[in-house]
Design a protein around this motif. Structure first.
Motif, PDB file in Angstrom:
ATOM      1  N   ARG A  96       0.817  -1.207   0.000  1.00  0.00           N
ATOM      2  CA  ARG A  96       0.000   0.000   0.000  1.00  0.00           C
ATOM      3  C   ARG A  96       0.857   1.266   0.000  1.00  0.00           C
ATOM      4  NH1 ARG A  96      -4.290  -2.046   4.648  1.00  0.00           N
ATOM      5  NH2 ARG A  96      -4.845  -3.994   3.549  1.00  0.00           N
ATOM      6  N   PHE A  97       0.369   2.241  -0.759  1.00  0.00           N
ATOM      7  CA  PHE A  97       1.031   3.540  -0.852  1.00  0.00           C
ATOM      8  C   PHE A  97       0.004   4.622  -0.531  1.00  0.00           C
ATOM      9  CE2 PHE A  97       3.518   0.669  -3.360  1.00  0.00           C
ATOM     10  CZ  PHE A  97       4.822   1.092  -3.231  1.00  0.00           C
ATOM     11  N   LYS A  98       0.494   5.806  -0.287  1.00  0.00           N
ATOM     12  CA  LYS A  98      -0.397   6.939  -0.030  1.00  0.00           C
ATOM     13  C   LYS A  98       0.150   8.170  -0.734  1.00  0.00           C
ATOM     14  CE  LYS A  98       1.669   8.495   4.383  1.00  0.00           C
ATOM     15  NZ  LYS A  98       2.828   7.587   4.394  1.00  0.00           N
ATOM     16  N   THR A  99      -0.751   9.089  -1.015  1.00  0.00           N
ATOM     17  CA  THR A  99      -0.381  10.343  -1.661  1.00  0.00           C
ATOM     18  C   THR A  99      -1.297  11.437  -1.141  1.00  0.00           C
ATOM     19  OG1 THR A  99       0.011  11.434  -3.793  1.00  0.00           O
ATOM     20  CG2 THR A  99      -1.943  10.041  -3.620  1.00  0.00           C
ATOM     21  N   SER A 100      -1.019  12.661  -1.498  1.00  0.00           N
ATOM     22  CA  SER A 100      -1.902  13.769  -1.123  1.00  0.00           C
ATOM     23  C   SER A 100      -2.949  13.959  -2.214  1.00  0.00           C
ATOM     24  CB  SER A 100      -1.093  15.055  -0.938  1.00  0.00           C
ATOM     25  OG  SER A 100      -0.447  15.410  -2.144  1.00  0.00           O
ATOM     26  N   GLU A 101      -4.101  14.467  -1.822  1.00  0.00           N
ATOM     27  CA  GLU A 101      -5.206  14.637  -2.767  1.00  0.00           C
ATOM     28  C   GLU A 101      -5.517  16.097  -3.055  1.00  0.00           C
ATOM     29  OE1 GLU A 101      -8.357  11.216  -2.617  1.00  0.00           O
ATOM     30  OE2 GLU A 101      -8.102  12.017  -0.599  1.00  0.00           O
ATOM     31  N   HIS A 102      -4.603  16.991  -2.760  1.00  0.00           N
ATOM     32  CA  HIS A 102      -4.867  18.397  -3.019  1.00  0.00           C
ATOM     33  C   HIS A 102      -5.100  18.632  -4.511  1.00  0.00           C
ATOM     34  CE1 HIS A 102      -3.198  18.136   0.876  1.00  0.00           C
ATOM     35  NE2 HIS A 102      -1.935  18.275   0.521  1.00  0.00           N
ATOM     36  N   LEU A 103      -4.275  18.000  -5.344  1.00  0.00           N
ATOM     37  CA  LEU A 103      -4.421  18.091  -6.799  1.00  0.00           C
ATOM     38  C   LEU A 103      -3.818  16.842  -7.420  1.00  0.00           C
ATOM     39  CD1 LEU A 103      -5.145  19.766  -9.362  1.00  0.00           C
ATOM     40  CD2 LEU A 103      -2.787  20.625  -9.300  1.00  0.00           C
ATOM     41  N   ASN A 104      -4.604  16.154  -8.231  1.00  0.00           N
ATOM     42  CA  ASN A 104      -4.130  14.972  -8.959  1.00  0.00           C
ATOM     43  C   ASN A 104      -4.800  14.943 -10.321  1.00  0.00           C
ATOM     44  OD1 ASN A 104      -2.579  13.364  -6.806  1.00  0.00           O
ATOM     45  ND2 ASN A 104      -4.556  13.664  -5.804  1.00  0.00           N
ATOM     46  N   ARG A 105      -4.102  14.359 -11.268  1.00  0.00           N
ATOM     47  CA  ARG A 105      -4.739  14.088 -12.566  1.00  0.00           C
ATOM     48  C   ARG A 105      -4.926  12.591 -12.715  1.00  0.00           C
ATOM     49  NH1 ARG A 105      -1.842  14.845 -18.267  1.00  0.00           N
ATOM     50  NH2 ARG A 105      -1.360  12.658 -17.797  1.00  0.00           N
ATOM     51  N   LEU A 106      -6.167  12.174 -12.985  1.00  0.00           N
ATOM     52  CA  LEU A 106      -6.509  10.765 -13.134  1.00  0.00           C
ATOM     53  C   LEU A 106      -7.017  10.528 -14.545  1.00  0.00           C
ATOM     54  CD1 LEU A 106      -8.510  10.250  -9.795  1.00  0.00           C
ATOM     55  CD2 LEU A 106      -6.045  10.051 -10.162  1.00  0.00           C
ATOM     56  N   LEU A 108     -11.584   1.897 -11.152  1.00  0.00           N
ATOM     57  CA  LEU A 108     -11.949   2.139  -9.757  1.00  0.00           C
ATOM     58  C   LEU A 108     -13.457   2.037  -9.562  1.00  0.00           C
ATOM     59  CD1 LEU A 108      -9.602   5.196  -9.046  1.00  0.00           C
ATOM     60  CD2 LEU A 108      -9.251   2.839  -8.297  1.00  0.00           C
ATOM     61  N   ASP A 109     -14.198   2.535 -10.530  1.00  0.00           N
ATOM     62  CA  ASP A 109     -15.660   2.438 -10.462  1.00  0.00           C
ATOM     63  C   ASP A 109     -16.113   0.982 -10.464  1.00  0.00           C
ATOM     64  OD1 ASP A 109     -18.498   3.581 -10.981  1.00  0.00           O
ATOM     65  OD2 ASP A 109     -18.182   2.212 -12.668  1.00  0.00           O
ATOM     66  N   ARG A 110     -15.530   0.188 -11.331  1.00  0.00           N
ATOM     67  CA  ARG A 110     -15.912  -1.231 -11.412  1.00  0.00           C
ATOM     68  C   ARG A 110     -15.544  -1.972 -10.129  1.00  0.00           C
ATOM     69  NH1 ARG A 110     -13.822  -6.029 -12.143  1.00  0.00           N
ATOM     70  NH2 ARG A 110     -11.705  -5.161 -12.141  1.00  0.00           N
ATOM     71  N   LEU A 111     -14.359  -1.718  -9.616  1.00  0.00           N
ATOM     72  CA  LEU A 111     -13.915  -2.411  -8.412  1.00  0.00           C
ATOM     73  C   LEU A 111     -14.810  -2.072  -7.212  1.00  0.00           C
ATOM     74  CD1 LEU A 111     -10.048  -1.980  -8.763  1.00  0.00           C
ATOM     75  CD2 LEU A 111     -11.324  -4.119  -8.933  1.00  0.00           C
ATOM     76  N   SER A 112     -15.141  -0.798  -7.042  1.00  0.00           N
ATOM     77  CA  SER A 112     -15.957  -0.407  -5.906  1.00  0.00           C
ATOM     78  C   SER A 112     -17.403  -0.854  -6.059  1.00  0.00           C
ATOM     79  CB  SER A 112     -15.901   1.114  -5.726  1.00  0.00           C
ATOM     80  OG  SER A 112     -16.658   1.528  -4.623  1.00  0.00           O
ATOM     81  N   TRP A 149      -9.650   4.218   2.138  1.00  0.00           N
ATOM     82  CA  TRP A 149      -9.429   5.648   2.328  1.00  0.00           C
ATOM     83  C   TRP A 149      -8.771   6.193   1.069  1.00  0.00           C
ATOM     84  CZ3 TRP A 149     -11.647   8.063   6.251  1.00  0.00           C
ATOM     85  CH2 TRP A 149     -11.281   9.384   6.531  1.00  0.00           C
ATOM     86  N   SER A 150      -9.350   7.241   0.491  1.00  0.00           N
ATOM     87  CA  SER A 150      -9.021   7.602  -0.894  1.00  0.00           C
ATOM     88  C   SER A 150      -7.571   8.002  -1.099  1.00  0.00           C
ATOM     89  CB  SER A 150      -9.936   8.729  -1.365  1.00  0.00           C
ATOM     90  OG  SER A 150      -9.871   9.832  -0.495  1.00  0.00           O
ATOM     91  N   GLU A 151      -6.877   8.453  -0.059  1.00  0.00           N
ATOM     92  CA  GLU A 151      -5.467   8.826  -0.235  1.00  0.00           C
ATOM     93  C   GLU A 151      -4.576   7.621  -0.549  1.00  0.00           C
ATOM     94  OE1 GLU A 151      -4.995  12.759   2.596  1.00  0.00           O
ATOM     95  OE2 GLU A 151      -5.139  10.792   3.524  1.00  0.00           O
ATOM     96  N   GLN A 152      -5.066   6.421  -0.283  1.00  0.00           N
ATOM     97  CA  GLN A 152      -4.303   5.229  -0.649  1.00  0.00           C
ATOM     98  C   GLN A 152      -4.968   4.427  -1.753  1.00  0.00           C
ATOM     99  OE1 GLN A 152      -4.413   1.626   1.734  1.00  0.00           O
ATOM    100  NE2 GLN A 152      -5.765   2.603   3.233  1.00  0.00           N
ATOM    101  N   TYR A 153      -6.269   4.634  -1.969  1.00  0.00           N
ATOM    102  CA  TYR A 153      -7.033   3.769  -2.872  1.00  0.00           C
ATOM    103  C   TYR A 153      -6.482   3.811  -4.297  1.00  0.00           C
ATOM    104  CZ  TYR A 153     -11.218   1.829  -5.165  1.00  0.00           C
ATOM    105  OH  TYR A 153     -12.086   1.084  -5.906  1.00  0.00           O
ATOM    106  N   PHE A 154      -6.544   4.970  -4.947  1.00  0.00           N
ATOM    107  CA  PHE A 154      -6.199   5.023  -6.372  1.00  0.00           C
ATOM    108  C   PHE A 154      -4.705   4.871  -6.613  1.00  0.00           C
ATOM    109  CE2 PHE A 154      -5.828   9.447  -5.070  1.00  0.00           C
ATOM    110  CZ  PHE A 154      -4.728   9.911  -5.773  1.00  0.00           C
ATOM    111  N   SER A 159      -2.455   3.167  -4.773  1.00  0.00           N
ATOM    112  CA  SER A 159      -2.001   1.791  -4.549  1.00  0.00           C
ATOM    113  C   SER A 159      -2.369   0.905  -5.720  1.00  0.00           C
ATOM    114  CB  SER A 159      -2.615   1.237  -3.257  1.00  0.00           C
ATOM    115  OG  SER A 159      -2.173   1.968  -2.131  1.00  0.00           O
ATOM    116  N   LEU A 160      -3.575   1.062  -6.262  1.00  0.00           N
ATOM    117  CA  LEU A 160      -3.979   0.245  -7.404  1.00  0.00           C
ATOM    118  C   LEU A 160      -3.205   0.636  -8.660  1.00  0.00           C
ATOM    119  CD1 LEU A 160      -7.839   0.110  -6.829  1.00  0.00           C
ATOM    120  CD2 LEU A 160      -6.203  -1.733  -6.538  1.00  0.00           C
ATOM    121  N   ALA A 161      -2.945   1.938  -8.829  1.00  0.00           N
ATOM    122  CA  ALA A 161      -2.206   2.371 -10.015  1.00  0.00           C
ATOM    123  C   ALA A 161      -0.763   1.873 -10.009  1.00  0.00           C
ATOM    124  CB  ALA A 161      -2.229   3.896 -10.107  1.00  0.00           C
ATOM    125  N   LEU A 162      -0.205   1.644  -8.816  1.00  0.00           N
ATOM    126  CA  LEU A 162       1.186   1.178  -8.732  1.00  0.00           C
ATOM    127  C   LEU A 162       1.298  -0.345  -8.775  1.00  0.00           C
ATOM    128  CD1 LEU A 162       2.577   3.671  -6.061  1.00  0.00           C
ATOM    129  CD2 LEU A 162       3.195   3.541  -8.479  1.00  0.00           C
TER     130      LEU A 162
END
Length: 426
Positions: free
Chosen positions: A284-294, A302-306, A314-319, A321-324
C-alpha cells in the motif's frame, strides 16, 4: 452576462419556440473580437442561452457554457483529440474559495479545458454551497450528489463504512470517524473516489483525463499554462508523491513520558475486506489529494472495483495503490519540482496576506522579473537593512519596500506556469 443577455436568448439552433436573440449582430461582433485576442475559433451560430437557474437536484449536472458550440479538446501524446477537464471537490467553502473558483472558471472559459464543481449536498451546508455557486458563477457546471447515492451505487463497498462502530481501522480511526459523523460529515469526507465516479457517470465518461482538486488549493499564476505543462504526459496518475504506507502504531506513554513514539499512517487499515485481499498491507502507498490528474481508464477501473467487487479504501491510498500494481498496467508520474510551492501539505496554512504576496512574486517571476518585498522601519534606513536582511525589525512603524529587477532568460522560464499551494483556508 452581457454575452448571454437577460431572459430567453438563443440562436436559431436553440430550443424550439425560444425567441431569437435581438442582439445577434452585437454577439457576432463580440465573438469576432474574442477570436482576435484569444486565438479561439468560436462558431457564431453556437447555441447561446440564459436560463433561470436553480440549485440542481442531487445526482444531476447543471451545465451551460456561453461557447456551447466550441470544440474544447486537447491533443494527447499519441495525436488523438481527447478533452481534459478540472473537477473541484467541495462541500462548505469560504467566500474567498468561491471567488477563486470563479477566477478559475474565467481563466478556463475560452481554453480547451472545462471546469466542473462537485458538491456534496447531504447536509444543508452543501445545498447552500450549490446555491451560492449558481449565483456567483452563473455558467458553472455544478454536479451534486448525496451520501444516499453513494451507498446505493456502491453498496458492495460503502456498506463497510456506514456504521461508525464497525468502521475498519484501529480504535483511533473509529473514534475520529465517529466524531466526524456526529458533526454531520458524510461518507464523502474520506471516500472521494466514489463521488468522482458518480460525476463521471453523470457527464458520460467523455474526458480522457480529469484534474481533481480540493477547494482550498491555490494556483499562483496561469492555470491553463499549468495544465498544459502536463498535456503530453501519458501517465494515468499525475501527483506530487507516492510514499510507502505502514500500519499505524500509537505512541506509548507512561507517567506523561513518551516511551515509544508513534509510527505508521493513521488510515492505513481503513479499507474493505476485498481491498485488503487484493492490496496487502506491504503493497500500500499513499499520496496527497490536493491536486491529482486521473485518467478516465483508471476511474473506470476504480468504479468497477468499488461497484462490483466491493474494493474501496481511504481515498489517499485507494487510487495510488492500485495504479502502482504492475499487473494492472497503469502508470504514475510526479509533478515537476518547480511547480510545487511552500507550503503544499495537508497541514499547510496560507493566510490572505501571504497569498497576495505569493501571487505577486510568482507572477513577477513568470514575467521575467525577480520580485522581493522588505519591511523597513523607514525608507531612510533602506540600505542598512538591505545589507543586513536578517536583522530583526520592530513591528511599530514598519514600511514595505518592494524591489524588482530583470531575470535571465533561463530563470524567467522556470515559473511561467506558477506553483500550487495548500492550504488556503481563508
Amino acid at each position: 452576462t452581457e454575452f448571454c443577455g437577460v431572459g430567453g436568448v438563443t440562436s436559431e439552433g436553440g430550443r424550439g419556440g425560444a425567441p431569437v436573440c435581438s442582439r445577434r449582430p452585437r454577439v457576432e461582433s463580440w465573438l469576432r473580437e474574442t477570436r482576435r485576442w484569444t486565438g479561439t475559433h468560436l462558431r457564431p451560430g453556437a447555441a447561446v442561452s440564459a436560463l433561470a437557474w436553480c440549485v440542481p437536484a442531487a445526482g444531476t449536472l447543471r451545465t451551460q457554457h456561453p461557447a456551447a458550440g466550441m470544440q474544447r479538446t486537447q491533443k494527447s501524446a499519441a495525436g488523438a483529440s481527447l478533452p481534459t477537464c478540472i473537477l473541484v471537490r467541495t462541500h462548505n467553502p469560504t467566500r474567498a474559495q468561491l471567488e477563486r473558483m470563479g477566477e478559475w472558471y474565467r481563466e478556463l472559459l475560452y481554453t480547451e479545458f472545462e471546469l466542473f464543481v462537485s458538491v456534496d449536498v447531504s447536509a444543508p451546508a452543501g445545498l447552500a454551497t450549490a446555491a451560492a455557486l449558481c449565483t456567483r458563477i452563473p455558467q458553472a457546471r455544478v454536479h451534486t450528489y448525496t451520501e444516499a447515492e453513494m451507498v446505493h451505487k456502491y453498496y458492495a463497498s460503502m456498506q463497510h463504512f456506514e456504521d461508525a462502530s464497525r468502521f475498519p481501522g484501529g480504535a483511533g480511526a473509529r473514534r475520529v470517524y465517529a466524531e466526524r459523523r456526529e458533526q454531520g460529515c458524510s461518507l464523502a469526507w474520506g471516500m472521494h473516489i466514489e463521488p468522482i465516479c458518480l460525476w463521471a457517470h453523470t457527464i458520460g465518461w467523455r474526458f480522457s483525463a480529469v484534474w481533481v482538486c480540493e477547494d482550498d488549493i491555490g494556483f499562483s499564476c496561469d492555470l491553463p499554462a499549468f495544465l498544459r505543462a502536463y498535456g503530453h504526459d501519458p501517465a494515468d496518475v499525475v501527483t506530487n508523491m507516492a510514499s510507502q504506507s505502514s500500519a499505524f502504531r500509537a505512541p506509548q506513554v507512561k507517567c506523561g513520558v513518551v516511551v515509544r513514539p508513534g509510527s505508521g499512517w493513521f488510515w492505513h487499515d481503513t479499507c474493505t475486506p476485498e481491498y485488503n485481499r487484493q492490496v496487502p498491507s506491504h503493497a500500500r502507498f499513499k499520496t496527497s489529494e490536493h491536486l491529482n490528474r486521473l485518467s478516465i481508464s483508471l476511474i473506470r477501473e476504480l468504479d468497477r472495483l468499488s461497484r462490483v467487487e466491493g474494493v474501496s479504501a481511504w481515498s489517499e491510498q485507494y487510487f495510488i495503490s492500485l495504479a502502482l500494481q504492475r499487473e494492472r498496467g497503469f502508470t504514475v508520474s510526479l509533478f515537476r519540482p518547480e511547480h510545487i510551492g511552500v507550503p503544499y501539505q495537508w497541514n499547510g496554512r496560507v493566510s490572505a496576506r501571504d497569498w497576495a504576496h505569493i501571487c505577486r512574486e510568482d507572477r513577477a517571476t513568470s514575467a521575467g522579473t525577480f520580485h522581493r518585498s522588505f519591511l523597513l522601519p523607514s525608507l531612510s534606513f533602506a540600505m542598512p537593512v538591505l545589507l543586513q536582511a536578517n536583522a530583526p525589525l520592530p513591528l511599530k512603524g514598519r514600511r514595505r519596500l518592494e524591489l524588482g529587477w530583470p531575470l535571465g532568460a533561463s530563470d524567467s522560464q522556470k515559473g511561467v506556469e506558477g506553483k500550487i499551494y495548500h492550504a488556503l483556508k481563508f
